[in-house]
Design an enzyme around this catalytic site. Structure first.
Site, short mmCIF file in Angstrom:
data_model
loop_
_atom_site.label_atom_id
_atom_site.label_comp_id
_atom_site.label_asym_id
_atom_site.label_seq_id
_atom_site.Cartn_x
_atom_site.Cartn_y
_atom_site.Cartn_z
N ASP A 25 27.76 37.72 20.90
CA ASP A 25 26.32 38.20 21.07
C ASP A 25 25.68 37.78 19.76
O ASP A 25 25.93 38.43 18.63
CB ASP A 25 26.28 39.84 20.98
CG ASP A 25 25.02 40.77 21.12
OD1 ASP A 25 24.17 39.97 21.04
OD2 ASP A 25 24.90 41.97 20.81
N TYR A 116 7.86 36.11 21.16
CA TYR A 116 8.63 35.11 21.81
C TYR A 116 8.01 33.60 21.43
O TYR A 116 8.82 32.76 20.96
CB TYR A 116 8.57 35.23 23.14
CG TYR A 116 9.47 34.19 24.04
CD1 TYR A 116 10.57 34.42 24.09
CD2 TYR A 116 8.92 32.96 24.78
CE1 TYR A 116 11.65 33.69 24.89
CE2 TYR A 116 9.67 32.21 25.20
CZ TYR A 116 10.83 32.46 25.53
OH TYR A 116 11.82 31.65 26.17
N SER A 155 17.27 37.00 35.88
CA SER A 155 16.57 37.82 34.60
C SER A 155 15.31 37.13 34.08
O SER A 155 14.28 37.92 33.41
CB SER A 155 17.88 37.60 33.43
OG SER A 155 17.76 36.00 33.08
#
Length: 225
Positions: A25, A116, A155
């Site tokens: 992760d 982003y 996704s």
């Protein structure tokens, strides 16, 4: 079946005698060191480092929260920096390659994606500067920056559902473009190819008109998200 299991199975079907993987992760700052050390232990060194993991946030104004931005910068920027710093000594020894998968939102910002875009802009700045540092020190490590658009992953599509009108590009073709760019040590990869033109046009049209933005975005849906 997990994604890792599926990838391992496909690699073996294609003839790979050995396949190693580690689940990680990248939102955890201590993880990059564990990943690089795992790779060095298993492989004995690195010829390529492909940075392609992604922490996406839904398009919209709510994604600008400090907490969401901090998480996104760790995944999309700081972990890239950590992995690169840890892997660079081995890549220097092997005269290897860094392949950095970025986005059109790096060189060309768009609406309702400020955290982003910030991470992607920072990637361009960091690796652009690193490339010059390696050049002046005669370090033979190639850096390939890949500017990709929206891919047809579930996704990704979910994150921009109802907001973006842009059409997704086929994921396998984008992956092949990345592989070719890394293998040939190309300085840049643009997929689809027209993204190169868009990056050049930004210098001539730095502030696109609102009507142009509305062609790509459902502004009402984005502002409400």
């Amino acid at each position: 079946m997990t994604t890792s299991t599926l990838v391992v199975g496909n690699c073996r079907k294609l003839g790979a005698p050995k396949v190693f993987f580690i689940a990680a992760d990248m939102a955890s700052p201590e993880v990059p060191e564990r990943v690089v050390q795992f790779a060095l232990d298993k492989l004995g060194g690195l010829d390529y480092l492909v940075l392609n993991h992604l922490g996406a946030t839904p398009a919209g104004t709510r994604s600008r929260s400090v907490q969401a931005t901090r998480w996104l910068l760790q995944v999309n920027l700081l972990s890239y920096v950590q992995l690169t710093s840890l892997a660079l000594p081995s890549l220097t020894d092997s005269k290897g390659s860094l392949v950095v998968v970025s986005s059109l939102l790096g060189p060309v910002p768009t609406s309702f994606s400020s955290p982003y875009s910030a991470a992607k802009f920072a990637l361009d700045g960091f690796f652009g500067s690193l490339r010059r540092e390696l050049d002046v020190q005669d370090v033979n490590v190639a850096i390939t920056m890949c500017v990709l658009g929206l891919r047809d992953r579930a996704s990704t599509a979910e994150g921009v559902r109802g907001v973006s009108r842009a059409k997704a590009a086929p994921g396998p073709k984008a992956a092949l473009a990345v592989i070719r760019g890394g293998a040939t040590r190309a300085p840049g990869v643009f997929y689809p190819w027209r993204f190169h033109l868009l990056c050049l046009l930004r210098g001539w049209l730095p502030h696109p008109r609102a009507w142009f933005i509305r062609q790509e975005l459902n502004v009402t849906a984005a502002a409400a998200a």
